[in-house]
Scaffold this motif. Structure first.
Motif, PDB file in Angstrom:
ATOM      1  N   TYR A   6       0.832  -1.207   0.000  1.00  0.00           N
ATOM      2  CA  TYR A   6       0.000   0.000   0.000  1.00  0.00           C
ATOM      3  C   TYR A   6       0.867   1.257   0.000  1.00  0.00           C
ATOM      4  O   TYR A   6       0.679   2.164  -0.818  1.00  0.00           O
ATOM      5  CB  TYR A   6      -0.938  -0.009   1.208  1.00  0.00           C
ATOM      6  N   PHE A   7       1.827   1.324   0.921  1.00  0.00           N
ATOM      7  CA  PHE A   7       2.643   2.532   1.014  1.00  0.00           C
ATOM      8  C   PHE A   7       3.548   2.704  -0.199  1.00  0.00           C
ATOM      9  O   PHE A   7       3.765   3.830  -0.662  1.00  0.00           O
ATOM     10  CB  PHE A   7       3.455   2.543   2.311  1.00  0.00           C
ATOM     11  N   THR A   8       4.067   1.607  -0.733  1.00  0.00           N
ATOM     12  CA  THR A   8       4.897   1.707  -1.941  1.00  0.00           C
ATOM     13  C   THR A   8       4.097   2.328  -3.085  1.00  0.00           C
ATOM     14  O   THR A   8       4.571   3.243  -3.778  1.00  0.00           O
ATOM     15  CB  THR A   8       5.415   0.319  -2.348  1.00  0.00           C
ATOM     16  N   THR A   9       2.874   1.866  -3.274  1.00  0.00           N
ATOM     17  CA  THR A   9       2.016   2.380  -4.344  1.00  0.00           C
ATOM     18  C   THR A   9       1.605   3.816  -4.078  1.00  0.00           C
ATOM     19  O   THR A   9       1.639   4.670  -4.977  1.00  0.00           O
ATOM     20  CB  THR A   9       0.770   1.493  -4.483  1.00  0.00           C
ATOM     21  N   TYR A  10       1.243   4.099  -2.828  1.00  0.00           N
ATOM     22  CA  TYR A  10       0.770   5.434  -2.471  1.00  0.00           C
ATOM     23  C   TYR A  10       1.885   6.471  -2.620  1.00  0.00           C
ATOM     24  O   TYR A  10       1.671   7.562  -3.173  1.00  0.00           O
ATOM     25  CB  TYR A  10       0.249   5.419  -1.035  1.00  0.00           C
ATOM     26  N   LEU A  11       3.072   6.135  -2.156  1.00  0.00           N
ATOM     27  CA  LEU A  11       4.198   7.060  -2.269  1.00  0.00           C
ATOM     28  C   LEU A  11       4.581   7.300  -3.726  1.00  0.00           C
ATOM     29  O   LEU A  11       4.979   8.412  -4.101  1.00  0.00           O
ATOM     30  CB  LEU A  11       5.392   6.536  -1.478  1.00  0.00           C
ATOM     31  N   ALA A  12       4.461   6.269  -4.539  1.00  0.00           N
ATOM     32  CA  ALA A  12       4.761   6.434  -5.971  1.00  0.00           C
ATOM     33  C   ALA A  12       3.788   7.416  -6.615  1.00  0.00           C
ATOM     34  O   ALA A  12       4.182   8.211  -7.492  1.00  0.00           O
ATOM     35  CB  ALA A  12       4.704   5.086  -6.680  1.00  0.00           C
TER      36      ALA A  12
ATOM     37  N   ILE B  87       2.307   9.954  -5.060  1.00  0.00           N
ATOM     38  CA  ILE B  87       2.700  11.298  -4.624  1.00  0.00           C
ATOM     39  C   ILE B  87       3.930  11.760  -5.408  1.00  0.00           C
ATOM     40  O   ILE B  87       4.009  12.917  -5.850  1.00  0.00           O
ATOM     41  CB  ILE B  87       2.991  11.330  -3.113  1.00  0.00           C
ATOM     42  N   ASP B  88       4.902  10.863  -5.589  1.00  0.00           N
ATOM     43  CA  ASP B  88       6.109  11.222  -6.334  1.00  0.00           C
ATOM     44  C   ASP B  88       5.771  11.649  -7.761  1.00  0.00           C
ATOM     45  O   ASP B  88       6.346  12.614  -8.280  1.00  0.00           O
ATOM     46  CB  ASP B  88       7.079  10.041  -6.363  1.00  0.00           C
ATOM     47  N   ALA B  89       4.846  10.931  -8.387  1.00  0.00           N
ATOM     48  CA  ALA B  89       4.469  11.266  -9.762  1.00  0.00           C
ATOM     49  C   ALA B  89       3.838  12.652  -9.820  1.00  0.00           C
ATOM     50  O   ALA B  89       4.117  13.435 -10.740  1.00  0.00           O
ATOM     51  CB  ALA B  89       3.509  10.215 -10.312  1.00  0.00           C
ATOM     52  N   LEU B  90       2.999  12.972  -8.838  1.00  0.00           N
ATOM     53  CA  LEU B  90       2.371  14.290  -8.799  1.00  0.00           C
ATOM     54  C   LEU B  90       3.415  15.374  -8.525  1.00  0.00           C
ATOM     55  O   LEU B  90       3.391  16.451  -9.134  1.00  0.00           O
ATOM     56  CB  LEU B  90       1.285  14.311  -7.722  1.00  0.00           C
ATOM     57  N   LEU B  91       4.342  15.083  -7.635  1.00  0.00           N
ATOM     58  CA  LEU B  91       5.393  16.044  -7.298  1.00  0.00           C
ATOM     59  C   LEU B  91       6.283  16.341  -8.498  1.00  0.00           C
ATOM     60  O   LEU B  91       6.723  17.484  -8.699  1.00  0.00           O
ATOM     61  CB  LEU B  91       6.239  15.501  -6.139  1.00  0.00           C
TER      62      LEU B  91
ATOM     63  N   TYR C 123      -3.415  17.428  -4.756  1.00  0.00           N
ATOM     64  CA  TYR C 123      -3.317  16.234  -3.912  1.00  0.00           C
ATOM     65  C   TYR C 123      -4.469  16.171  -2.929  1.00  0.00           C
ATOM     66  O   TYR C 123      -5.115  15.134  -2.767  1.00  0.00           O
ATOM     67  CB  TYR C 123      -1.972  16.246  -3.180  1.00  0.00           C
ATOM     68  N   TRP C 124      -4.766  17.285  -2.255  1.00  0.00           N
ATOM     69  CA  TRP C 124      -5.857  17.300  -1.273  1.00  0.00           C
ATOM     70  C   TRP C 124      -7.213  17.184  -1.954  1.00  0.00           C
ATOM     71  O   TRP C 124      -8.124  16.540  -1.430  1.00  0.00           O
ATOM     72  CB  TRP C 124      -5.785  18.579  -0.428  1.00  0.00           C
ATOM     73  N   ILE C 125      -7.342  17.788  -3.124  1.00  0.00           N
ATOM     74  CA  ILE C 125      -8.600  17.668  -3.877  1.00  0.00           C
ATOM     75  C   ILE C 125      -8.840  16.211  -4.255  1.00  0.00           C
ATOM     76  O   ILE C 125      -9.961  15.693  -4.129  1.00  0.00           O
ATOM     77  CB  ILE C 125      -8.577  18.575  -5.123  1.00  0.00           C
ATOM     78  N   GLN C 126      -7.786  15.520  -4.707  1.00  0.00           N
ATOM     79  CA  GLN C 126      -7.916  14.104  -5.048  1.00  0.00           C
ATOM     80  C   GLN C 126      -8.277  13.282  -3.822  1.00  0.00           C
ATOM     81  O   GLN C 126      -9.094  12.351  -3.900  1.00  0.00           O
ATOM     82  CB  GLN C 126      -6.618  13.589  -5.665  1.00  0.00           C
ATOM     83  N   TRP C 127      -7.673  13.584  -2.684  1.00  0.00           N
ATOM     84  CA  TRP C 127      -7.992  12.888  -1.424  1.00  0.00           C
ATOM     85  C   TRP C 127      -9.482  13.049  -1.117  1.00  0.00           C
ATOM     86  O   TRP C 127     -10.191  12.074  -0.876  1.00  0.00           O
ATOM     87  CB  TRP C 127      -7.136  13.476  -0.304  1.00  0.00           C
ATOM     88  N   ARG C 128      -9.947  14.320  -1.124  1.00  0.00           N
ATOM     89  CA  ARG C 128     -11.354  14.588  -0.814  1.00  0.00           C
ATOM     90  C   ARG C 128     -12.278  13.894  -1.798  1.00  0.00           C
ATOM     91  O   ARG C 128     -13.231  13.208  -1.396  1.00  0.00           O
ATOM     92  CB  ARG C 128     -11.602  16.100  -0.853  1.00  0.00           C
TER      93      ARG C 128
ATOM     94  N   PHE D 233       6.741  18.924  -1.257  1.00  0.00           N
ATOM     95  CA  PHE D 233       5.792  19.745  -2.008  1.00  0.00           C
ATOM     96  C   PHE D 233       5.805  21.176  -1.496  1.00  0.00           C
ATOM     97  O   PHE D 233       5.871  22.135  -2.279  1.00  0.00           O
ATOM     98  CB  PHE D 233       4.373  19.175  -1.833  1.00  0.00           C
ATOM     99  N   ILE D 234       5.705  21.326  -0.175  1.00  0.00           N
ATOM    100  CA  ILE D 234       5.657  22.665   0.412  1.00  0.00           C
ATOM    101  C   ILE D 234       6.950  23.424   0.114  1.00  0.00           C
ATOM    102  O   ILE D 234       6.919  24.601  -0.280  1.00  0.00           O
ATOM    103  CB  ILE D 234       5.404  22.574   1.927  1.00  0.00           C
ATOM    104  N   ALA D 235       8.085  22.755   0.292  1.00  0.00           N
ATOM    105  CA  ALA D 235       9.365  23.403   0.016  1.00  0.00           C
ATOM    106  C   ALA D 235       9.469  23.828  -1.447  1.00  0.00           C
ATOM    107  O   ALA D 235       9.974  24.921  -1.759  1.00  0.00           O
ATOM    108  CB  ALA D 235      10.507  22.460   0.382  1.00  0.00           C
ATOM    109  N   ALA D 236       8.989  22.978  -2.353  1.00  0.00           N
ATOM    110  CA  ALA D 236       9.022  23.322  -3.780  1.00  0.00           C
ATOM    111  C   ALA D 236       8.117  24.515  -4.063  1.00  0.00           C
ATOM    112  O   ALA D 236       8.461  25.397  -4.869  1.00  0.00           O
ATOM    113  CB  ALA D 236       8.603  22.114  -4.621  1.00  0.00           C
TER     114      ALA D 236
END
Length: 199
Positions: free
Chosen positions: A64-70, A72-76, A90-95, A141-144
């Motif tokens: 799950y985490f491997t897929t989920y982190l991938a 986020i990385d793709a979006l970043l 990201y938050w819109i997709q979550w909601r 994301f925030i730093a970028a």
């Protein structure tokens, strides 16, 4: 295909099949036979692929985490729009995924968090490490966004990312209680305020 590859493919098939079932019902409520029947794997062969149900749960959370982190990385790493725009996406997709009810197959952190932490120390640690990795990605994301000027540089990225992730985990639980989208609406408004973005 060699034996090792075949073993890996069947193991992954069991995990992929089990994810929406456990995402819907929980870990303890799902028996091994239900998973094997759904995966069309002969009964009794489960322990050929996993040493125990706990080991299966560990593998499920790791996948799950491997897929989920991938994701986020793709979006970043996307080049479309600013980092701040992608971060809000990201938050819109979550909601939207939760409001649509389309999360049984991937939102295991929220579904299983409280349950498995009391059952397995190893599963608790996987959840802890996975959540920390998610926060690390959100901090990037925030730093970028602070670097490209799309987010105000008024707070340290890591603590802010942790607060936002906790906010949305809480909103997701509240949405389960209320069965409506209001907690997500509140979380979105709070997110924009915490990031210094206009309402």
């Amino acid at each position: 295909m060699n034996a090792a590859s075949a073993h890996h493919d069947v193991r992954r098939h069991i995990l992929d099949t089990a994810r929406p079932i456990i995402g819907s019902k929980g870990f303890s409520a799902v028996g091994l036979n239900e998973i094997l029947v759904a995966a069309e794997i002969p009964k009794g062969s489960f322990y050929h692929y996993f040493a125990s149900k706990e080991a299966f749960g560990e593998a499920l959370l790791e996948q799950y985490f491997t897929t989920y982190l991938a994701r986020i990385d793709a979006l970043l790493e996307q080049q479309d729009g600013t980092a701040g725009q992608r971060f809000m996406a990201y938050w819109i997709q979550w909601r939207d995924a939760h409001v649509a009810g389309a999360v049984h197959d991937h939102c295991l952190a929220v579904k299983l968090g409280a349950e498995v932490c009391d059952l397995s120390e190893r599963m608790r640690l996987i959840l802890q490490d996975g959540a920390s990795a998610v926060v690390d990605r959100l901090a990037r994301f925030i730093a970028a966004g602070q670097q490209d000027g799309s987010l105000p540089a008024m707070q340290d990225a890591r603590p802010l990312a942790a607060s936002l992730y906790q906010l949305w985990l809480g909103a997701t639980l509240l949405a389960k209680f209320t069965r409506d989208s209001h907690p997500f609406d509140d979380a979105m408004a709070t997110t924009r305020r915490m990031l210094g973005l206009p309402a």
